[in-house]
Design an enzyme around this catalytic site. Structure first.
Site, short mmCIF file in Angstrom:
data_model
loop_
_atom_site.label_atom_id
_atom_site.label_comp_id
_atom_site.label_asym_id
_atom_site.label_seq_id
_atom_site.Cartn_x
_atom_site.Cartn_y
_atom_site.Cartn_z
N ASP A 66 0.79 -1.24 0.00
CA ASP A 66 0.00 0.00 0.00
C ASP A 66 0.82 1.29 0.00
OD1 ASP A 66 -2.61 -1.13 -0.05
OD2 ASP A 66 -2.29 -1.80 2.01
N ASP B 150 -6.72 -3.97 -6.29
CA ASP B 150 -6.44 -2.67 -5.69
C ASP B 150 -5.00 -2.22 -5.94
OD1 ASP B 150 -8.18 -4.48 -4.42
OD2 ASP B 150 -8.31 -3.29 -2.59
N1 GLY Z 1 -7.49 -2.40 -0.04
C1 GLY Z 1 -8.23 -1.30 -0.39
C2 GLY Z 1 -9.69 -1.40 -0.21
O1 GLY Z 1 -10.17 -1.95 0.76
O2 GLY Z 1 -10.39 -0.91 -1.04
#
Ligand code: GLY
Length: 400
Positions: A118, A177
């Site tokens: 992230d 993501d």
């Molecule tokens: N991992 C990012 C989300 O929960 O959208």
């Protein structure tokens, strides 16, 4: 009669209609931009009084009237400084700026964090905006260091960046993501950094096309790999309704990520892919009229299923950029759909009043419904992407 005359008249009429529609849209958006940024300033001035020194806000618990805070390495910690920077840019409020700079400091040490994928969310939404506004060389170095940390998670056998570490569900998971973390890698390569970062991001994107996407351009949430061989072990979900469903925020992340990849590489394959994802989202039979998606396109129990306003905010911002790379009817469809999303999110149903909602702007988001986590709450990233979408309309379309 001269045939050219009626054709000319028709052309003038159609152009005038198009012009009227665009200027009506500008009028609506001009008010939304002003009103939302004024609200955002007041809300965040209110919220910042409840934010402690060492952690940043994620959501709000109405029952206890308290902010929900997270550890600095939680994926969302870049959005609070990022939103403050967008608000400062539009309002020039010095208290907002001071809080943004303070919040940046709180997450500075994330630049060497390597335990998840992230880094882009955390360090580019924050420091990326800070560098864009203030051109401070120190911020650039922090982004460079963050890219180096993220690149440690690239697994050559899988041709992908590993999202999460091995856990009880997955061996070596990559989630859609992850497309959102690539912008920072591209940026570093394009600002004097090692070209290897953009090479990683292009390889990751190609693997995502191959393994995450279905023939209808919807995406699986998780692809789990064998780390040693790079083979796909399974395609599944973690936050969606089912392994085969289209989790709404995942579709939004994918759309946004492919548009960024086109912007940064000019590879037409990525643009065509993004257009197809947009069409999957916008033409989905379960897309509600107000264009704020249910938390999963296959959630079941519609129209009672919960909405995820964060998916609408992310999609709206992505569609503003897709409008930059398209023309004619297609461009209009994408911009108008994004504008509809912004209008809906700015209605009383979704937008908080000053002092409500813990200081967040948007209500009715869903974090992870199957995990019984963050259901029908404000989420810090919904605010960030709405603010970004409004700014994008202002910069790229208003009075243009
Ligand atoms: N991992 C990012 C989300 O929960 O959208």
């Amino acid at each position: 009669m001269n045939l050219k005359q009626p054709l000319l008249l028709l052309f003038i009429l159609l152009s005038t209609l198009g012009f009227t529609q665009t200027s009506k849209r500008d009028q609506v958006m001009s008010k939304l931009i002003t009103d939302n940024y004024t609200l955002a300033k007041n809300q965040y001035l209110y919220m910042m009084k409840q934010v402690p020194k060492d952690s940043l806000p994620q959501s709000y618990d109405k029952a206890t009237n308290k902010l929900i805070l997270n550890h600095i390495t939680w994926w969302c910690t870049g959005f609070y400084p990022g939103s403050l920077l967008y608000i400062f840019e539009q309002t020039h409020d010095e208290t907002i700026k001071a809080e943004a700079l303070r919040a940046l400091k709180v997450i500075e040490s994330n630049q060497t964090f390597t335990e998840n994928h992230d880094l882009g969310f955390m360090m580019y939404c924050s420091y990326g905006n800070a560098y864009r506004l203030f051109k401070d060389e120190k911020y650039k170095q922090i982004i460079f260091r963050s890219a180096e940390s993220l690149a440690t998670r690239y697994k050559p056998k899988m041709k992908s960046i590993q999202s999460w570490n091995k856990n009880q569900y997955f061996n070596c998971p990559v989630i859609v993501d992850n497309m959102m973390n690539l912008e920072m890698l591209n940026w570093v390569s394009q600002h004097g950094g090692d070209p290897k970062y953009q090479a990683i991001s292009e390889t990751h994107t190609n693997t995502t096309i191959q393994n995450h996407y279905r023939s209808d351009f919807s995406s699986y949430h998780v692809v789990d790999y064998d780390l040693e061989t790079g083979k796909v072990l399974k395609k599944a979900t973690h936050q969606g309704a089912a392994n085969t469903s289209a989790w709404s925020r995942g579709q939004a992340w994918g759309l946004y990520g492919f548009i960024v990849m086109y912007r940064d590489t000019k590879n037409i394959k990525y643009l065509n892919f993004a257009k197809n994802i947009a069409k999957f989202i916008l033409h989905h039979p379960n897309m509600p009229e107000d264009k704020v998606p249910y938390w999963d396109f296959d959630a079941g129990l519609q129209p009672l299923a919960k909405r995820d306003a964060s998916a609408a905010a992310i999609t709206a911002s992505a569609l503003m950029e897709l409008g930059q790379f398209t023309t004619g009817k297609e461009k209009n469809e994408f911009i108008n759909a994004g504008v509809k999303m912004m209008e809906s999110l700015s209605s009383d149903t979704y937008l908080a009043k000053v002092g409500e909602n813990g200081g967040f702007l948007i209500k009715h988001c869903v974090g992870a419904l199957p995990l019984n986590s963050e259901i029908d709450v404000p989420l810090v990233y919904a605010d960030y992407y709405l603010l970004e979408a409004l700014k994008r309309y202002k910069d790229w379309y208003l009075n243009k």
